[in-house]
Motif scaffolding. Structure first.
Motif, PDB file in Angstrom:
ATOM      1  N   UNK A   1      -5.561 -12.810   2.602  1.00 19.83           N
ATOM      2  CA  UNK A   1      -5.395 -12.110   3.880  1.00 19.83           C
ATOM      3  C   UNK A   1      -4.928 -10.674   3.629  1.00 19.83           C
ATOM      4  N   UNK A   2      -4.097 -10.482   2.620  1.00 21.13           N
ATOM      5  CA  UNK A   2      -3.569  -9.142   2.341  1.00 21.13           C
ATOM      6  C   UNK A   2      -4.390  -8.415   1.278  1.00 21.13           C
TER       7      UNK A   2
ATOM      8  N   UNK B   1      -4.243  -4.679   0.243  1.00 18.60           N
ATOM      9  CA  UNK B   1      -2.843  -4.266   0.336  1.00 18.60           C
ATOM     10  C   UNK B   1      -2.054  -4.708  -0.876  1.00 18.60           C
ATOM     11  N   UNK B   2      -2.515  -5.789  -1.493  1.00 16.68           N
ATOM     12  CA  UNK B   2      -1.705  -6.402  -2.532  1.00 16.68           C
ATOM     13  C   UNK B   2      -2.619  -7.127  -3.511  1.00 16.68           C
TER      14      UNK B   2
ATOM     15  N   UNK C   1      -2.156  -8.773   8.852  1.00 19.18           N
ATOM     16  CA  UNK C   1      -1.440  -8.082   7.770  1.00 19.18           C
ATOM     17  C   UNK C   1      -0.890  -6.719   8.194  1.00 19.18           C
ATOM     18  N   UNK C   2       0.260  -6.389   7.561  1.00 16.41           N
ATOM     19  CA  UNK C   2       0.854  -5.078   7.780  1.00 16.41           C
ATOM     20  C   UNK C   2       0.949  -4.344   6.448  1.00 16.41           C
ATOM     21  N   UNK C   3       1.004  -3.022   6.536  1.00 12.59           N
ATOM     22  CA  UNK C   3       1.353  -2.235   5.360  1.00 12.59           C
ATOM     23  C   UNK C   3       2.836  -1.919   5.529  1.00 12.59           C
TER      24      UNK C   3
ATOM     25  N   UNK D   1       3.878  -7.724  -0.685  1.00 13.68           N
ATOM     26  CA  UNK D   1       3.447  -6.649   0.220  1.00 13.68           C
ATOM     27  C   UNK D   1       3.966  -6.874   1.631  1.00 13.68           C
TER      28      UNK D   1
ATOM     29  N   UNK E   1       3.582  -9.541   3.358  1.00 16.29           N
ATOM     30  CA  UNK E   1       2.603 -10.297   4.139  1.00 16.29           C
ATOM     31  C   UNK E   1       2.653 -11.807   3.927  1.00 16.29           C
TER      32      UNK E   1
ATOM     33  N   UNK F   1       0.963 -16.338   5.816  1.00 15.53           N
ATOM     34  CA  UNK F   1      -0.379 -16.577   6.353  1.00 15.53           C
ATOM     35  C   UNK F   1      -0.803 -18.002   6.030  1.00 15.53           C
TER      36      UNK F   1
ATOM     37  N   UNK G   1      -5.590 -20.543   6.884  1.00 12.88           N
ATOM     38  CA  UNK G   1      -6.723 -21.153   6.186  1.00 12.88           C
ATOM     39  C   UNK G   1      -6.377 -22.440   5.451  1.00 12.88           C
TER      40      UNK G   1
END
Lengths: 411, 411
Positions: free
Chosen positions: A369-370, A373-374, B157-159, B240, B242, B245, B248
């Motif tokens: 998912x990230x 970003x990572x 997701x976020x940064x 990161x 995140x 999640x 899935x």
């Protein structure tokens, strides 16, 4: 630690463990550097150093003119005496028993591997473990007094508090076996029991400075599959010491039926036994196998991998599908925990690595998912098949060396 | 914290945070008790207490004759002044925007809920957030100077580093939206941005002493599903920011196809939108719905739950199957992390609780590898639908109150 009574906080022991941990990680430090690194007073560092020097656990290793050749008066470097203390590590995998002797500086002094007696024979297995520990100690020539304890890494579930193997799915005849106390009784040494995957994660942190700085998941691929987790600087044991059970992650909805009621859990679609069964069903391996004990399966699994190595399309297909399923299971863990790194090891891994090393990261990266970003780095263990046993020994040294309010080293 | 520059360790600030944290958790402590609890010297405790008294953050709250009426000279209890400092918490869920004003002692001073503007309108939503913050502050009557910052809880997701919403699946039009800086700019307040599930887990630890002592997973059920994790005393953010999640995890191999290539991920079989679609397919809800924006879905979801409440067999079946899938997803997490507790919350939970509260624990307990060794308690959040927003405010107070080397409170 069995036979040691309650773990009472002792500030002296705690500070000593902090100092030893710093010396070990840096490979050697001066008293001034130790004070700076730990925040302890010069006097405390000096007192503890003297106690450790007197006990022969550290030694003075020459003088330097400050760090990196900088200014300042000459400093004496303190470093561990590897031969001063040892720990025995035992890894009980359903198909193979591994025993190592680890020195306090992380050196593997001796290691030894034997097939595990039939899974249904806990008593015989316990006797073998004891005998092999004695043989290893005798052959190594280390002083018995230098051995601080025995660590045992075993498949879960375990009763961590009582040191009992409860009823691991791949050790059929084992029901509430008090392995910790039995080995302690027979060897006269303190014994710790922990899960195989926890031990493996601890081993990685011990030997690998990069791993020590990052959160990681350790995927253990043996007779069964399990996962060790290191988040921040802490190994994740869970409320009952049974963290790391990943067998019932579903990654193949058309796969075999599992005891949990689902289809295609990785416990029934990614273990050596599952891949062998799949290959037999597809006519890739002969369906003439007699028995399903871990060693028979192991031999068939080796045959399957050899077929793939010779380019057999069917065998390659089995491994490719398994790699995809493993990547999907890792995605579940990586999306949940956002770890920096996945380390893979265990007896099945060393055979699967050539096929998995490329495909698993590829599939996994598309499922994160990230992603973007990572980055999650995927590597094979550098410790080979001894990783569980080394980790078991590290558990013992960990008690002694890392900053916790107990110590086995200096009474 | 945006606008504060690099977080330089400052021992004074750290010790102050330790002391405030102790006072908050205990509800009030004497200087002698503080010295005992923190290991700080009497002089340090006295100096920091004086600074906090001068700043009006704590107050002297009468004298007691030692703890529990024991012997010793009378001690003055120090406790937080709730009205001295506040934080704003914003929870951006795709269907509902929640804003709370939290006092430093954990009291919710004011709270406010508004439908989130269309998911495709980040600019409008950011303007609304700013406006609602100002309205809440005005209406509450608290001193502007007492507000230490704004916390925003958002779907990932976020940064995390840049304070940017990246591209949450349930916020269609949001692509790399710099929400943190935009709100900081508009309000003139420091702003932190974190994932909704991380905020919810932090909220639980703040308000619940039992949660603070245990490892737990927080299952957030809103427009999407997510998980906050508190292991030991640390919230799990991941490399990161995140972590959490869980969309899935596959629990229904015959379920709808997911964008990840699998069938029956919980993201497509357990969200309100999935349950509504299932009910429509089965003719339980009319198939006449126009649009699939979060609010339309939310209304249809409410209708489904009402049907179940009236005993509609088909509707009950949809919820029962969803409960089973959620339990299977929780089993994956509980088997991996061996947590002590699962807390469930979020806007969908409050409607599902009557059906899930019995069934989820029942199914889950049969799927735990460590069952018999470790009981996992399952509870609904005590914070209701404000949990994400309260958590967002806690993130701000957390920076100020908990033992970390930064502090927003006393410059």
């Amino acid at each position: 630690m069995e036979r040691r009574g309650a773990n009472q906080p002792r500030v002296g022991g705690y500070n000593q463990a902090v100092i030893l941990d710093q010396i070990r990680r840096a490979g050697g430090l001066s008293r001034v550097e130790l004070a700076a690194a730990t925040g302890l007073s010069a006097q405390t560092v000096s007192n503890i150093s003297q106690r450790l020097l007197d006990a022969g656990i550290i030694e003075e290793a020459g003088r330097t003119s400050g760090t990196a050749g900088g200014p300042g008066k000459p400093r004496t470097t303190l470093r561990l005496v590897g031969s001063s203390r040892h720990a025995v590590g035992v890894h009980l995998d359903p198909s193979v028993l591994t025993i190592v002797l680890l020195a306090i500086d992380g050196t593997v002094v001796a290691s030894h591997r034997r097939p595990t007696p039939s899974a249904n024979a806990p008593t015989r297995t316990m006797r073998l473990i004891t005998r092999e520990i004695e043989k290893l100690l005798d052959a190594s020539g280390v002083e018995r007094d230098s051995v601080v304890g025995v660590g045992i890494a075993a498949p879960g579930p375990i009763d961590a508090e009582r040191g009992v193997i409860v009823d691991p799915p791949n050790l059929g005849g084992w029901h509430r076996v008090p392995l910790r106390d039995a080995v302690a009784e027979a060897t006269g040494l303190p014994v710790v029991l922990d899960k195989d995957v926890t031990a493996a994660a601890v081993a990685e942190r011990w030997v690998d400075a990069a791993a020590a700085a990052q959160s990681f998941a350790f995927l253990y691929m043996g007779t069964g599959l399990g996962m060790g987790l290191m988040l921040g600087d802490d190994v994740v044991r869970g409320g009952s010491g049974n963290a790391g059970e990943i067998g019932h992650i579903v990654t193949d909805p058309q796969g075999p039926v599992c005891s949990c009621g689902m289809r295609g859990c990785i416990a029934v679609s990614c273990t050596p036994a599952s891949l062998v069964a799949e290959a037999e069903d597809l006519g890739i391996l002969p369906a003439t196998r007699v028995g399903s004990d871990p060693r028979t399966i192991d031999d068939a699994f080796t045959a399957l991998v050899k077929l793939a190595g010779r380019g057999h399309v069917g065998a390659l297909g089995v491994l490719e599908r398994a790699a995809e399923r493993i990547a999907r299971a890792l995605a579940v863990v990586c999306n949940l925990l956002d770890v920096d790194r996945v380390i893979i090891g265990g007896p099945a891994w060393s055979r699967l690595a050539p096929w998995f090393e490329r495909q698993v990261p590829e599939v996994l990266s598309g499922l994160l998912v990230a992603r973007g970003l990572h980055h999650v780095e995927i590597v094979g263990t550098s410790l080979g098949e001894d990783v569980g046993a080394i980790g078991a020994a590290c558990l013992v040294l960990d008690e002694a060396l890392t900053p916790r309010p107990t110590s086995l080293l200096v009474g």
